[in-house]
Enzyme design. Structure first.
Site, short mmCIF file in Angstrom:
data_model
loop_
_atom_site.label_atom_id
_atom_site.label_comp_id
_atom_site.label_asym_id
_atom_site.label_seq_id
_atom_site.Cartn_x
_atom_site.Cartn_y
_atom_site.Cartn_z
N CYS A 106 -6.82 -23.36 19.48
CA CYS A 106 -8.11 -23.63 20.48
C CYS A 106 -7.95 -25.05 20.75
O CYS A 106 -8.73 -25.55 21.68
CB CYS A 106 -9.38 -23.48 19.45
SG CYS A 106 -9.27 -21.45 19.17
N ASP A 145 0.88 -1.30 -0.11
CA ASP A 145 0.02 0.15 0.04
C ASP A 145 0.77 1.27 -0.01
O ASP A 145 1.97 1.20 0.25
CB ASP A 145 -0.94 -0.16 1.11
CG ASP A 145 -2.16 0.97 1.19
OD1 ASP A 145 -2.25 1.42 0.09
OD2 ASP A 145 -3.01 1.11 2.13
N ASP A 181 -3.48 7.39 -3.31
CA ASP A 181 -4.77 7.95 -3.39
C ASP A 181 -5.18 8.73 -2.08
O ASP A 181 -4.44 8.64 -1.26
CB ASP A 181 -5.75 6.85 -3.49
CG ASP A 181 -5.86 5.99 -2.28
OD1 ASP A 181 -4.53 5.44 -2.08
OD2 ASP A 181 -6.73 5.32 -1.98
N CYS A 211 -13.76 -23.91 17.81
CA CYS A 211 -12.73 -23.85 17.01
C CYS A 211 -11.90 -25.16 16.96
O CYS A 211 -11.67 -25.49 18.24
CB CYS A 211 -12.12 -22.67 17.12
SG CYS A 211 -10.80 -22.25 15.79
N CYS A 252 -8.80 -25.21 15.46
CA CYS A 252 -7.36 -24.49 14.80
C CYS A 252 -6.28 -25.00 16.06
O CYS A 252 -6.56 -25.48 17.22
CB CYS A 252 -7.36 -23.02 14.79
SG CYS A 252 -7.28 -22.02 16.15
#
Length: 509
Positions: free
Chosen positions: A267, A69, A104, A262, A264
């Site tokens: 977890c 960015d 921008d 969860c 994952c």
């Protein structure tokens, strides 16, 4: 989407990595291990750390795709930065960004019309300035992003989306919708949906569209359905620093979470209570990892839904997970023709259509089938129309019913037109009942009054209001909803020329 450092399969989300940190909570190499083949970093912050250009991949120790960015977010957050558009573009070229963004001017959430116009106009001018810069051989291997500004002022956003198309093919590869961050933070997803549609409907559909700052699992599938291809977000780390735990149906404060569903790696090892007891730094790191796993799971869920041609069914399911998701879903109903136009009309290995609610009527696959039936509705000389419950086709009872029409009712079979009916699916020419999706759907709820009324009006308005209808038979199987259907059709038709011709037959289905 091909870049010089690899291929990105869309839809895709770039996790944000801060290039100024010597010690990352989650290392870029770990992001790669989780499954993120591309990341986004801030070229402006990197320039402050290393004014002399350095290969951004080496700096971050990441051999995947790196998007940079320009520092526009710092303009939005702090009001300005000490770098020009030309300087930051040339810097991105020098550090070998795979995907770059011009500098921008973001449109703030609370920007006035004059401010919104000014930011959109200046952004376009900078894009025009960038054309000559990105044509330099050093910059040609970078894919360049053209942001469109205007914020919630949709007429300004639309106007500058159109103007951006004029210069897009002068060196740009990706469009981007800027400045939704505040809206996303406040769960104003319906407003973001309007912004996405405004830009997406004006730019070439083959051109990728990036949505800046969107990383919550609640908005991802809806944004994809509206035509967003790419996302970026630092939500995984920002939420973790605030002890917020992302799930695919919303976000929890860790202290308010008793259980985790969860699976994952984080977890599977720690309960919410155990995470809270860890030192802050380690807790932030682990929460960040969990949040990343959830975001990746959501992206993969959306991709799988697309592969199975079941994205709409997934949106229906997702809409019931949170009020903000329901609002964006309802907003999308305004853009049905747009969604219908860009949905596949046929697809190999397609699965059965799931009819989950009254809103399934707007599923592009169902809209397509309903329109197909209307296009081949009753034609020719005077005909007798018979509307049969779909269950007759399932039980191979149609032939027995046809014999009844011929022998008992003395109806000329040459003029008899048979249609099957079913809530949501609509009216099906009997000869097409084995064609997808008529032969491959599952109803997941009892016919509601609204669904029955819709079917009654469809039968009357499209099939009965015709000069060549000699008689109408509504066949029922003594089911309550079918009796209601006949009653509604009869009531609608009673004040019309066809009213006296509508009759009912009860049949053993």
């Amino acid at each position: 989407m091909k870049t010089r450092s690899g291929v990105i399969e869309t839809p895709y989300l770039f996790p944000v990595v801060d290039p100024s940190l010597q010690e990352q909570y989650v290392k870029p190499s770990e992001l790669m291990e989780i499954g993120f083949r591309g990341i986004i970093t801030n070229a402006y912050l990197l320039k402050k750390v290393s004014p002399s250009p350095i290969d951004v991949h080496k700096h971050l120790n990441f051999n995947g795709v790196v998007m940079t960015d320009s520092g526009a977010y710092q303009i939005l957050k702090y009001g300005g930065i000490e770098v020009s558009n030309r300087e930051i573009i040339e810097y991105q070229c020098a550090i070998k960004s795979d995907i770059g963004v011009i500098l921008d001017i973001p449109t703030g959430f609370d920007a006035s019309r004059d401010e919104a116009f000014s930011s959109a106009d200046e952004t376009l001018k900078r894009a025009q300035e960038a054309v000559n810069i990105i044509s330099d051989p050093l910059c040609r291997e970078t894919l360049w992003t053209l942001p469109v500004q205007g914020g919630i002022h949709l007429d300004i956003l639309r106007d500058y989306a159109k103007k951006s198309v004029d210069i897009f093919y002068d060196g740009f590869s990706i469009f981007a919708l800027g400045s939704p961050t505040t809206l996303l933070e406040q769960y104003m997803f319906d407003k973001v949906a309007e912004m996405i549609y405004t830009v997406r409907s004006e730019i070439p559909f083959a051109a990728p569209l990036h949505l800046f700052g969107a990383g919550h699992p609640l908005i991802i599938p809806f944004a994809v359905a509206l035509g967003v291809d790419l996302f970026d977000s630092a939500s995984y780390i920002l939420y973790a620093k605030d002890d917020r735990y992302i799930t695919r149906r919303g976000t929890y404060k860790l202290k308010n979470l008793d259980y985790s569903t969860c699976q994952c790696p984080v977890c599977s090892k720690y309960s919410p209570k155990e995470l809270l007891e860890l030192p802050k730094k380690e807790r932030v790191r682990l929460l960040s990892l969990h949040n990343l796993y959830v975001i990746r799971e959501e992206i993969n869920e959306v991709k799988q839904a697309i592969k199975e041609n079941r994205l709409w069914e997934y949106l229906e399911y997702k809409a019931n997970s949170h009020p903000a998701a329901k609002r964006i879903f309802m907003t999308m109903l305004k853009y049905l023709e747009y969604l219908y136009k860009h949905s596949p009309q046929s697809k190999p290995n397609t699965r059965a259509v799931f009819i989950l609610s009254e809103y399934s009527i707007y599923n592009p696959k169902i809209l397509s089938s309903r329109r197909r039936s209307i296009q081949i509705r009753n034609r020719g000389g005077e005909n007798t129309l018979a509307f049969l419950p779909y269950s007759l086709a399932e039980n191979n009872r149609i032939e027995k019913l046809v014999a009844h029409f011929s022998k008992e009712l003395n109806i000329n079979l040459q003029t008899l037109k048979l249609y099957l009916y079913y809530p949501i699916i609509g009216v099906i020419p009997a000869e097409l009942h084995s064609v997808y999706p008529y032969s491959h759907f599952e109803l997941g709820f009892s016919p509601t009054d609204n669904a029955i009324s819709d079917l009654a009006y469809l039968i009357f308005e499209i099939f009965l209001k015709s000069d060549n209808v000699n008689g109408v038979w509504i066949v029922t199987c003594k089911e309550d909803w079918q009796e209601k259907l006949y009653g509604k059709i009869a009531k609608i038709a009673e004040n019309s020329d066809i009213g006296s011709k509508v009759k009912k037959i009860e049949f053993a289905c």
